[in-house]
Structures are given as C-alpha cells and as structure tokens.
Design a protein around this motif. Structure first.
Motif, PDB file in Angstrom:
ATOM      1  N   GLN A 189      33.848  31.887  39.159  1.00 44.00           N
ATOM      2  CA  GLN A 189      34.047  31.504  39.804  1.00 44.00           C
ATOM      3  C   GLN A 189      32.630  30.478  39.995  1.00 44.00           C
ATOM      4  O   GLN A 189      33.084  29.319  40.708  1.00 44.00           O
ATOM      5  N   ASN A 201      42.421  35.332  38.685  1.00 43.28           N
ATOM      6  CA  ASN A 201      40.881  34.821  38.160  1.00 43.28           C
ATOM      7  C   ASN A 201      39.385  35.773  37.920  1.00 43.28           C
ATOM      8  O   ASN A 201      38.053  35.414  37.760  1.00 43.28           O
ATOM      9  N   TYR A 253      42.747  26.125  35.799  1.00 40.68           N
ATOM     10  CA  TYR A 253      40.937  26.895  36.031  1.00 40.68           C
ATOM     11  C   TYR A 253      40.378  27.299  34.716  1.00 40.68           C
ATOM     12  O   TYR A 253      39.336  27.213  34.271  1.00 40.68           O
ATOM     13  N   TYR A 281      39.165  28.150  45.714  1.00 38.47           N
ATOM     14  CA  TYR A 281      40.237  27.484  44.300  1.00 38.47           C
ATOM     15  C   TYR A 281      40.546  25.884  44.415  1.00 38.47           C
ATOM     16  O   TYR A 281      40.403  25.377  43.490  1.00 38.47           O
TER      17      TYR A 281
END
Length: 497
Positions: free
Chosen positions: A78, A253, A65, A416
């Motif tokens: 994201q 994240n 990521y 994800y």
C-alpha cells in the motif's frame, strides 16, 4: 549504504498467500466483538447485518485494491500504491501511521489477546499478576496520579512478539511455514467449532428468542434502560458496531507488502485477497449464525447462567467461550482458549512478516531510517523486523485492547479510502499503464466502498465513544507532515551515502 547481503526470494505461492490473508484476518476479534455489536444494535437481524455489511465492504475493497496490487507488485504494498498514485509525502504519512499504530498496534493488541487466553490454561498469566509497579506518580498533565504496572500478560505478549520476529528473520520460507501450519489449523478448528455448534448446540428457546423479533433494534447498556433505535440512531449504531467487525476483518491487504517475494505476483496477490476475504467472510457469518442458534442474544449482566447473560453480556465479552461452554460444558472454555491461542499466534506471525516490508520500501525511498533498507543473509529486512518488534513491545505496555482497536480502525479505513481513490487518480494520470487486473465493477464498486468507508470514518469522528481516539489518530497522521520535511532529506542523504 552498505551492500545488501541477501535478496528477496520468490517463495510465496497462492496457497501461502491465502494462508497469509486468512491468517492475518482471523485473530481474536471474531471470538469477542459480537458481544459489543449486540449491545449496540440489540437484535439478531441487525447483528447479522453488521457482519454482512462488513463482509461486503471488505470484499469491495479487496476486488478494487487488486488493480493497484497487479500494477505495482513490489515489496511495500500500500505504501507503493500511494506513492505512485499521489507522491512520497502521502505515502510517507501512511507508512508513518502504519509503523506508529496500524501494523504495530495490531501486533500488540493480538499479542495481548494471546496472553490473556493463555491465562485460561495457565492462570499465572493474568492481568492481576503484577510483576512490578511504578508509582503512583503526580504528573503535570494528569488530574489523577499515574501508576504503571507490568503484568505477566504483558510479559508473555512481549515474548510472543520477540519470538515470532526472531523466526521471521530466518527467511520468508520459515515465516510462511509457520503461517501455513497455524493458519490451516485455525481454519479447520474454526470450521469444526461451527459444525459442532450446529450439530449438538442448537437451542430451540434461543432460536425463538433471537429470531421472533429479529429486527427490533435497541441499544443495551448495563444498568440502564433499553433504548429503542430510530432509523438515524440505527445507522450510527451499525457504524459503531462495525469498529469491532472491521477490526476482525482487517489485514486482508498484508500480502501486498510482500510483492517481490510472491510467485507470479500480478495473479497471486489479487487472487489470494479475493479468495481469502471470501473464506473469512463466509466463516464469520456462519459462526455468528451459530452463536445465535445456541444462546439468546439478549440477557442480564447480573445473571449467573450462560443463557441468562446472553451473547451481549457474555463474561468479559467472550462470546465464543460462552457458546462453547453451553454445549461442551466447562471443557469448552479450554477448547476455545486453545483455538484463540492458535488463531492469534498465526495472526501475529503474518502481521509481523508483512509489516517490515513496508518500512524497507520507505527506507529504500529515502524517507525512513536507512538501516531498514538492508536485507539480511536470509533475504529479509532484519533491521526493519527488529525495529517493528521494539515498537510493538512498547505498545504492549500502554493502552488497552479497546483503545488500540479504536486508534487502529480509524487510521486503517482512512488510508484505505485514500488508496481506493488512487485507482481513479491513476486511471486519469496513467491511462495507458499496464493493468493485468482491473477493479471489478469499476467505477461503481470502488465508489461504493469510498462512500461507505468515509461514512464509517465520519461516525467514528463524531460519536462520543470513539471521537477522542479517532481525532488522536488523525493528529498522529498530521504529525507525519513536519516529520517528513524535518527528517526526509536527512534520511535521503544517508540512504545515498
């Protein structure tokens, strides 16, 4: 649109970012969920495998990521990565789900956990202390009458969310200060608990019981015979057990949501995710090993002693409390209550701080309420923070901790997977784009993450215990499609006006 009154401040350093990552990851789960995992897999070896596999998956996701975080170090995290890899619709579906259940669901679940453990110190905060009740009501879509109860636990959970939201509207420096204080305190206290457990709590009988037959997998259900697990059944049991461990390891994240507030974001975001997930993974493995050195894993739900109940039947699944009581005596319950209160306070602060930035980015793109695209005088999205607060408070009034957990984990892992696939999409569609950091082990590690995480989602969709909640989570995502097309243009017009 009215002119913004403030601007984002680059105030989050590497230390701050690591505290946001670790503080967001460590909530109440690590103190509770090992009990359920133990019932699923039935042995010490497989309990540790669940946590090892969770750690590997989390680290694999973080180091993959990071490529997207370095390419697009902007507020929104994201949401922005999905928009750039796919389109606004896919990004909106993530943001929509983030708002409805992922971020706000975690905020609510952790706030309820904070309130429950406050009840150990102040018994007035109890789910049996009902302040008012509505019903029972006969509803057309329910077979049984519906009763709504408002308890002191819900009152405190809502107060926590409102209070932390108010603190975070005062600016990112205030929010990060709270995170640094409580996040570092939590890490020190958790490490101290582990050291104490190994130093004075090791029980030779527990060690022998747990590690003599450490690979004898079996499912344990209170009041029913123990069921040995075949290879295929063990795979399913591991997947089911990972609902709790992945929930406990999530929010790694969140730092990406604050891209425009991070100092040197291309380096800091990637590094903080790697360092933070490594620290938390190591702590989780150590604390579970400590659990196994202090109390037997197996036990009897009818037993009256801590050792007799074992880890899998710890009262109310409070594994850490049972372990602490075994070597600290009755004071152990109070010590753990304070530790969990600090942990959940820090976790909720970081989650509240981060989530509002995604809604801000959505609103700036014209796909969410335009008012959320404004910064207040302190340079933070104040309206987005308060709207997030309102929805999180509503979630505190409905569902249990376990229900929120099941809703959250399916949606989280699904997105994800889609996000990590976005790395491959962007390598093809934007091969020459600057990549300050490239996914470690590409393409093997990202592909391995996609395969393992997809298998986890499939298990949740097919197993009776989680299928209903997972399918509802999928329906919630799908409902975002008509919402996007019905309201997207209206939001866009209002944003441009």
């Amino acid at each position: 649109m009215p002119e913004e009154q403030g601007h984002f401040q680059r105030a989050i350093t590497l230390f701050d970012a690591v505290m946001l990552v670790t503080g967001g990851m460590i909530g109440s789960g690590i103190f509770i969920v090992s009990s359920g995992i133990a019932r699923q897999v039935g042995s010490a070896g497989w309990l540790l495998v669940v946590w090892l596999l969770t750690g590997f998956i989390t680290l694999a996701a973080a180091v993959s990521y990071g490529e997207l975080a370095a390419m697009f170090p902007k507020v929104g995290g994201q949401y922005v990565y999905l928009r750039e890899a796919y389109n606004k619709l896919v990004a909106f579906l993530y943001g929509w789900t983030l708002f409805l259940v992922i971020q706000t669901g975690v905020i609510a679940a952790v706030a309820v956990a904070f309130a429950r453990f406050t009840g150990v110190l102040l018994p007035w905060f109890s789910e049996t202390n009902v302040l008012f009740q509505v019903g029972p009501l006969a509803l057309p879509f329910r077979d049984t009458p519906y009763t709504f109860q408002f308890t002191t636990v819900q009152l405190l959970a809502i107060a926590l969310i409102v209070g932390l939201t108010a603190i975070n509207t005062r600016g990112v420096r205030t929010g990060k200060l709270i995170q640094n204080i409580f996040g570092s305190t939590k890490l020190i206290a958790l490490f101290g608990l582990i050291v104490l457990g190994f130093a004075i709590g090791v029980n030779a009988e527990a060690v022998s019981a747990n590690f003599h037959h450490m690979w004898d997998a079996a499912r344990h259900t209170a009041g029913q015979p123990t069921v040995p697990l075949s290879s295929s059944a063990l795979v399913l049991a591991i997947g089911m057990g990972m609902v709790g461990s992945l929930f406990s390891s999530d929010s790694w994240n969140n730092i990406g949501f604050s891209g425009d507030e991070v100092v040197n974001p291309q380096r800091t975001i990637v590094l903080s995710m790697a360092i933070g997930t490594a620290i938390v993974t190591a702590l989780y493995l150590l604390i579970n090993l400590m659990y196994l050195m202090v109390l037997p894993l197996q036990g009897d739900p009818q037993a009256t002693t801590l050792a007799g109940r074992g880890l899998m039947y710890a009262t109310n699944d409070l594994v850490a409390t049972a372990v602490a009581e075994s070597f600290l005596g009755p004071v152990g319950a109070y010590v753990l209550a304070v530790l969990i209160m600090i942990s959940t306070f820090s976790c909720d602060n970081g989650t509240i701080l981060s989530g509002a930035r995604a809604y801000y980015a959505m609103a700036k793109d014209g796909v969410f309420f335009p008012a959320m695209a404004r910064l207040n005088k302190a340079g933070v999205p104040g309206v987005a923070l308060w709207v997030q607060c309102a929805w999180g408070c509503l979630l505190c009034l409905s569902g249990s901790y376990g229900q929120l957990l099941d809703y959250v984990m399916f949606s989280v892992v699904l997105f994800y997977v889609i996000t990590i696939i976005g790395i491959f999409v962007l390598r093809r569609t934007r091969p020459d784009a600057p990549r300050p950091y490239r996914a470690a082990g590409y393409p093997i590690i990202p592909l391995l993450y996609v395969a393992l995480a997809s298998s986890f989602c499939l298990i949740l969709l097919t197993q009776p215990e989680t299928a209903d909640f997972s399918r509802r989570g999928l329906i919630l995502v799908a409902l975002g499609v008509p919402v996007y097309f019905l309201f997207g243009r209206r939001f866009a017009r209002n944003t441009e006006s």
